[in-house]
Design an enzyme around this catalytic site. Structure first.
Site, mmCIF file in Angstrom:
data_model
loop_
_atom_site.group_PDB
_atom_site.id
_atom_site.type_symbol
_atom_site.label_atom_id
_atom_site.label_comp_id
_atom_site.label_asym_id
_atom_site.label_seq_id
_atom_site.Cartn_x
_atom_site.Cartn_y
_atom_site.Cartn_z
ATOM 1 C CB CYS A 1 -0.947 -0.006 1.190
ATOM 2 S SG CYS A 1 -2.108 -1.373 1.101
ATOM 3 C CG HIS B 1 -3.162 3.406 1.879
ATOM 4 N ND1 HIS B 1 -3.567 2.963 0.640
ATOM 5 C CD2 HIS B 1 -3.249 2.327 2.714
ATOM 6 C CE1 HIS B 1 -3.883 1.685 0.722
ATOM 7 N NE2 HIS B 1 -3.705 1.273 1.967
ATOM 8 C CG ASN C 1 -6.519 -0.898 0.722
ATOM 9 O OD1 ASN C 1 -5.843 -0.414 -0.188
ATOM 10 N ND2 ASN C 1 -5.976 -1.352 1.838
HETATM 11 O O1 UT7 Z 1 -3.726 -1.233 3.552
HETATM 12 C C1 UT7 Z 1 -2.920 -2.192 4.129
HETATM 13 C C2 UT7 Z 1 -2.981 -2.132 5.574
HETATM 14 N N1 UT7 Z 1 -4.211 -2.686 6.049
HETATM 15 C C3 UT7 Z 1 -4.892 -2.030 6.960
HETATM 16 O O2 UT7 Z 1 -4.526 -0.954 7.325
HETATM 17 C C4 UT7 Z 1 -6.098 -2.719 7.558
HETATM 18 C C5 UT7 Z 1 -6.035 -2.605 9.057
HETATM 19 N N2 UT7 Z 1 -7.116 -3.278 9.749
HETATM 20 C C6 UT7 Z 1 -8.399 -2.869 9.703
HETATM 21 O O3 UT7 Z 1 -8.772 -2.006 8.968
HETATM 22 C C7 UT7 Z 1 -9.353 -3.505 10.678
HETATM 23 O O4 UT7 Z 1 -8.632 -4.239 11.633
HETATM 24 C C8 UT7 Z 1 -10.415 -4.416 10.040
HETATM 25 C C9 UT7 Z 1 -11.413 -3.591 9.258
HETATM 26 C C10 UT7 Z 1 -9.761 -5.435 9.136
HETATM 27 C C11 UT7 Z 1 -11.204 -5.152 11.127
HETATM 28 O O5 UT7 Z 1 -11.774 -4.210 12.014
HETATM 29 P P1 UT7 Z 1 -11.581 -4.363 13.601
HETATM 30 O O6 UT7 Z 1 -12.349 -3.309 14.217
HETATM 31 O O7 UT7 Z 1 -10.106 -4.417 13.873
HETATM 32 O O8 UT7 Z 1 -12.265 -5.729 13.867
HETATM 33 P P2 UT7 Z 1 -11.649 -7.018 14.551
HETATM 34 O O9 UT7 Z 1 -10.724 -7.701 13.629
HETATM 35 O O10 UT7 Z 1 -11.170 -6.641 15.911
HETATM 36 O O11 UT7 Z 1 -12.949 -7.885 14.699
HETATM 37 C C12 UT7 Z 1 -14.035 -7.510 15.551
HETATM 38 C C13 UT7 Z 1 -15.143 -8.519 15.362
HETATM 39 C C14 UT7 Z 1 -14.662 -9.948 15.443
HETATM 40 O O12 UT7 Z 1 -15.644 -10.724 16.085
HETATM 41 P P3 UT7 Z 1 -15.476 -11.110 17.641
HETATM 42 O O13 UT7 Z 1 -14.184 -11.862 17.726
HETATM 43 O O14 UT7 Z 1 -15.439 -9.794 18.371
HETATM 44 O O15 UT7 Z 1 -16.679 -11.939 17.890
HETATM 45 C C15 UT7 Z 1 -14.558 -10.369 14.004
HETATM 46 O O16 UT7 Z 1 -14.714 -11.752 13.822
HETATM 47 O O17 UT7 Z 1 -15.723 -8.364 14.068
HETATM 48 C C16 UT7 Z 1 -15.725 -9.624 13.401
HETATM 49 N N3 UT7 Z 1 -15.578 -9.387 11.954
HETATM 50 C C17 UT7 Z 1 -16.610 -9.149 11.157
HETATM 51 N N4 UT7 Z 1 -17.924 -9.033 11.385
HETATM 52 C C18 UT7 Z 1 -18.716 -8.767 10.344
HETATM 53 C C19 UT7 Z 1 -14.444 -9.380 11.232
HETATM 54 N N5 UT7 Z 1 -14.727 -9.127 9.944
HETATM 55 C C20 UT7 Z 1 -16.066 -8.985 9.871
HETATM 56 C C21 UT7 Z 1 -16.942 -8.706 8.822
HETATM 57 N N6 UT7 Z 1 -18.261 -8.586 9.103
HETATM 58 N N7 UT7 Z 1 -16.531 -8.514 7.550
#
Ligand code: UT7
Length: 329
Positions: free
Chosen positions: A116, A256, A286
């Site tokens: 990225c 980004h 993204n």
């Molecule tokens: O560009 C390259 C660099 N990449 C980035 O900068 C991406 C960085 N990461 C992120 O943007 C975020 O971490 C994500 C958008 C990928 C995820 O958001 P988050 O707020 O960090 O969520 P999380 O991974 O902590 O997950 C929270 C909950 C989990 O459930 P539990 O364990 O709390 O029951 C996940 O399983 O949300 C769940 N979850 C979803 N729920 C519905 C994860 N993905 C999804 C989804 N829909 N698509």
């Protein structure tokens, strides 16, 4: 001896027509529109559906638009640098295919892999050739067909990314505008937080790697989120300090587009108000190397000569960086 400086003299873009909405993703994985919008800021992303077209096609289309805008003949281009993590082939470089597609017969061409942060690394590389007097006109392209490496059964990743490309032409600046300077950082991601495990020389493609779905992106979202939030904000402050810029001096933050929350955290740390932040993640998701030139394209009619732009990115590698541009058009 006066120092040469590179300027951006044109911006082009390419976005596939197909819009993959959150509602469509709801039918593919266990997710919902509300979760995606509130956690990421994304409503839809573009997908290149034509199986015969890939990153080179998108990069070439973006390049052609930039060449036309600048009224530059492709034969005048000395160098094509293309940032991507989704090359058409492992080799030859996608930049070589673009060189042929656009008729830039006099240019040499190579790819650059910095995920990225790829466009910012490529922009600095292209600018350096002009600053050193080794090139007069350079095409810098950020292009990714992320849909080609996404697992549409993995809700952690498939909702985040889209396909697209942006391109800029760099030429020597004849005033004090242009690409002023950049800061780049790298930290090897030994925990495999953001990886495509197979397909390279360590794990070449086998029936087993395909069965194990190892040719797709995997991400530890939470770990990357923490690193990205810190890294992008820190390097943006670093570039402001290096150039004695206050928040008031910054006309535009060009971040980004990985997650709206990361963008907002960066703007907050810089003290830059939301009206000065380019955000199009809602429409495109993204697009990896494509995000920053696609922002420049979407905002180009609002930019004025002399505007101070801070471009900032964080991505797999880990790689991150920021560039200070005084807009030239
Ligand atoms: O560009 C390259 C660099 N990449 C980035 O900068 C991406 C960085 N990461 C992120 O943007 C975020 O971490 C994500 C958008 C990928 C995820 O958001 P988050 O707020 O960090 O969520 P999380 O991974 O902590 O997950 C929270 C909950 C989990 O459930 P539990 O364990 O709390 O029951 C996940 O399983 O949300 C769940 N979850 C979803 N729920 C519905 C994860 N993905 C999804 C989804 N829909 N698509």
């Amino acid at each position: 001896m006066s120092i040469k400086r590179a300027k951006i003299s044109a911006v082009g873009h390419y976005l596939p027509e197909y819009r993959l909405t959150n509602f469509e993703l709801e039918k593919m994985v266990d997710t919902n529109d509300e979760w995606i919008r509130t956690r990421t800021g994304i409503s839809e992303r573009r997908i290149l559906k034509d199986p015969d077209k890939a990153t080179a096609f998108m990069g070439a289309e973006a390049a052609k638009e930039a060449l036309e805008e600048a009224s530059v003949d492709p034969l005048e281009i000395d160098l094509v640098v293309l940032a991507t993590v989704t090359p058409d082939y492992l080799f030859p470089a996608t930049a070589c295919l673009v060189q042929e597609m656009i008729g830039a017969k006099n240019a040499f061409a190579f790819d650059l892999s910095a995920a990225c942060s790829g466009f910012l690394y490529a922009l600095s590389t292209g600018a350096s050739f002009i600053e050193a007097g080794n090139a007069k006109k350079v095409l810098v392209i950020g292009a990714d067909k992320m849909s080609s490496i996404l697992d549409y059964t993995d809700r952690n990743t498939c909702i985040l990314f889209g396909d697209g490309a942006g391109a800029v032409i760099l030429e020597e600046s004849d005033d004090d505008t242009g690409i002023i300077n950049s800061i780049h950082h790298t930290e090897g991601d030994t925990n495999c937080s953001l990886y495509q495990h197979a397909g390279g020389s360590l794990n070449p493609a086998t029936a087993e790697t395909v069965a194990a779905r190892q040719h797709y992106i995997t991400q530890d979202g939470r770990a990357v989120f923490k690193k990205a939030t810190m890294g992008m904000a820190d390097v943006s402050l670093e570039i402001m300090k290096k150039n004695n810029l206050t928040a008031d001096d910054v006309d535009w933050l060009v971040p980004h587009q990985a997650n709206l929350r990361i963008i907002e955290a960066t703007a907050n740390r810089m003290g830059v108000t939301s009206d000065k932040v380019m955000i199009n993640i809602n429409k495109y998701g993204n697009t990896t190397a494509g995000t920053i030139p696609l922002c420049l394209y979407d905002w180009k009619n609002k930019l004025n000569k002399g505007d101070n732009l801070v471009l900032a990115a964080f991505g797999g590698g880990f790689t991150w960086g920021a560039t200070y541009v005084k807009w030239s058009m």
